[in-house]
Motif scaffolding. Structure first.
Motif, mmCIF file in Angstrom:
data_model
loop_
_atom_site.group_PDB
_atom_site.id
_atom_site.type_symbol
_atom_site.label_atom_id
_atom_site.label_comp_id
_atom_site.label_asym_id
_atom_site.label_seq_id
_atom_site.Cartn_x
_atom_site.Cartn_y
_atom_site.Cartn_z
ATOM 1 N N UNK A 3 0.822 -1.213 0.000
ATOM 2 C CA UNK A 3 0.000 0.000 0.000
ATOM 3 C C UNK A 3 0.859 1.267 0.000
ATOM 4 N N UNK A 4 0.343 2.294 -0.704
ATOM 5 C CA UNK A 4 1.022 3.593 -0.782
ATOM 6 C C UNK A 4 0.048 4.680 -0.388
ATOM 7 N N UNK A 5 0.533 5.728 0.242
ATOM 8 C CA UNK A 5 -0.376 6.815 0.605
ATOM 9 C C UNK A 5 -0.935 7.489 -0.653
ATOM 10 N N UNK A 6 -2.222 7.781 -0.626
ATOM 11 C CA UNK A 6 -2.842 8.486 -1.740
ATOM 12 C C UNK A 6 -3.160 7.618 -2.941
ATOM 13 N N UNK A 7 -2.945 6.298 -2.862
ATOM 14 C CA UNK A 7 -3.212 5.389 -3.978
ATOM 15 C C UNK A 7 -4.083 4.226 -3.498
ATOM 16 N N UNK A 8 -4.927 3.762 -4.373
ATOM 17 C CA UNK A 8 -5.708 2.573 -4.056
ATOM 18 C C UNK A 8 -4.796 1.358 -4.044
ATOM 19 N N UNK A 9 -5.141 0.376 -3.250
ATOM 20 C CA UNK A 9 -4.384 -0.872 -3.266
ATOM 21 C C UNK A 9 -4.508 -1.489 -4.652
ATOM 22 N N UNK A 10 -3.464 -2.146 -5.107
ATOM 23 C CA UNK A 10 -3.510 -2.749 -6.441
ATOM 24 C C UNK A 10 -2.888 -4.135 -6.408
ATOM 25 N N UNK A 11 -3.266 -4.903 -7.390
ATOM 26 C CA UNK A 11 -2.740 -6.255 -7.566
ATOM 27 C C UNK A 11 -2.932 -6.650 -9.010
ATOM 28 N N UNK A 12 -2.195 -7.668 -9.438
ATOM 29 C CA UNK A 12 -2.303 -8.154 -10.807
ATOM 30 C C UNK A 12 -1.913 -9.622 -10.824
ATOM 31 N N UNK A 13 -2.240 -10.277 -11.918
ATOM 32 C CA UNK A 13 -1.927 -11.688 -12.064
ATOM 33 C C UNK A 13 -0.760 -11.895 -13.003
#
Length: 102
Positions: free
Chosen positions: A77-87
């Motif tokens: 997680x980063x401040x000011x950014x949505x959590x992200x993930x990928x395959x």
């Protein structure tokens, strides 16, 4: 999943199908020889990565013909950014059959 081949079924593999996954993984591995520990190692690998990995298994007329494994990467997680993930597709194997190759 719909298919042009009526007997083709693709679904998420379960723990009872490690033999099929091990067999597909061993295809095309010239010179590897027999590995009696592969099925057990495959089961341990699936158990260890199960929460982040999706392994798909393709069956044609009740015989395993293909598999693909997708690993889910989760970004820190980063401040000011949505959590992200990928395959990430890390493993694919396909049995060569005259029905599929046609």
């Amino acid at each position: 999943m719909a298919s042009a081949l009526p007997d083709l079924v693709i679904r998420v593999a379960n723990a009872g199908e490690v033999g099929a996954l091990a067999w597909l993984r061993s295809l095309g591995r010239r010179g590897a020889g027999e590995d009696s520990s592969l099925e057990g190692r495959m089961a341990a690998w699936l158990a260890a990565d199960g929460d982040r990995r999706t392994t798909l298994l393709a069956w044609l007329s009740n015989s395993p013909v293909g598999m693909a494994s997708v690993l889910e990467y989760r970004r820190m997680p980063r401040p000011g950014h949505r959590d992200s993930r990928w395959g990430y597709v890390g493993n694919c194997s396909c049995a060569r059959t005259s029905t599929i190759a046609a």
